[in-house]
Enzyme design. Structure first.
Site, PDB file in Angstrom:
ATOM      1  CG  ASP A 156      44.121  31.970  34.205  1.00 22.91           C
ATOM      2  OD1 ASP A 156      45.211  31.401  34.047  1.00 22.91           O
ATOM      3  OD2 ASP A 156      43.222  32.004  33.343  1.00 22.91           O
ATOM      4  CE  LYS A 157      46.370  39.491  40.834  1.00 21.91           C
ATOM      5  NZ  LYS A 157      47.167  40.702  40.556  1.00 21.91           N
TER       6      LYS A 157
END
Length: 289
Positions: free
Chosen positions: A136-137
């Site tokens: 995930d970012k």
């Protein structure tokens, strides 16, 4: 026009090879060309799902423009490339391991002109470079990149067969008294989030995570987490459902922070003899004080 298949495209379907290398050809044109013998392999009519072998000769009996692979290498400012290079923790002729900072984007899109993937393509001058896994970012830590299509396929298979070990350092809200524990539940994707279920229902997938308590502070606990399955937001959802959301996870928790305290610190790829283990980030120790 004749094209000799090299090792990068060995075991790739004929139709997928054509689609990738001749983007001006529609799927309809590809299927028709194969069917009527305007596209042949080794001088013979083939099928669209034929898996190419190294040394095969693909012949196309009409004019078509081959893709210019150099167009896949973006122009990136050298200062940006130099900054990103600092995060490379391992590199050989086939593989690159990158230590991603929280909130770095991995790929272009969603308002971003380029991500780490595009920057590394420019650094390597290699249009075939790609990450084979992603995080995930908001998550930080180790991600795996392949420099060629053969290695990308091999690594993807190792990931599917759960032969690559990954571990995460996690700081959660609250104190956890157990030394280690396992969470087994079902996770289901909704529109913009994932929910945990006690029992199976259509669309849900069984998810297993293992946790070990590393250290406890007054209000937080440092865990090491290992995935027994690779579901979207798995660790985040399961810990939040326990009442111990990850610090900085504003989707499933409430405690704000500069970043989410979820760090992929350990990676082992036995097939390639690679093992990397990064230390606990200093920020993690500070939040436990």
């Amino acid at each position: 026009m004749e094209y000799i298949i090299d090792k990068d495209y060995a075991d790739v379907r004929l139709d997928r090879y054509l689609r990738k290398n001749f983007p001006d050809l529609s799927l309809t044109e590809i299927f028709k060309g194969i069917r009527i013998g305007k596209i042949k392999v080794n001088g013979k009519k083939s099928k669209q799902n034929y898996r190419l072998q190294e040394g095969d000769c693909v012949k196309i009996f009409f004019e078509v423009k081959e893709k210019d692979r150099s167009e896949d290498i973006p122009e990136i400012d050298s200062n940006i490339i130099d900054d990103v290079k600092k995060h490379i923790v391992y590199e050989d002729e086939n593989i690159l391991i990158f230590n991603k900072e929280a909130n770095m984007v991995m790929h272009k899109g969603s308002g971003h002109q380029f991500g780490i993937s595009e920057i590394l393509k420019a650094y390597l001058n290699n249009p075939d470079f790609n990450f084979v896994n992603r995080i995930d970012k908001a998550t930080s830590g180790l991600v795996i990149g392949a420099k060629n299509l053969v290695t990308a396929r091999e690594l993807s298979e190792e990931i599917r067969e759960r032969k690559i070990d990954k571990k995460y350092y996690i700081v959660v809200n609250g104190r956890i008294d157990k030394r280690d524990f396992i969470v087994k539940s079902y996770l289901k994707k909704l529109e913009d989030r994932v929910v945990e279920l006690d029992k199976y229902e259509p669309g849900a997938k069984e998810s297993i995570s293992r946790f070990k308590v590393i250290r406890s502070g007054k209000k937080h606990t440092l865990l090491e987490g290992t995935l027994g399955s690779g579901r979207t937001h798995q660790l985040r959802v399961q810990l939040a459902s326990m009442g111990h959301p990850i610090v900085g996870d504003m989707k499933y928790g409430k405690e704000k922070a500069r970043f989410m305290f979820l760090f992929s610190h350990y990676l082992k790829i036995p097939k390639y003899g690679i093992k990397i283990e990064l230390p606990i980030p200093e920020e993690y120790n500070k939040v436990l004080a």
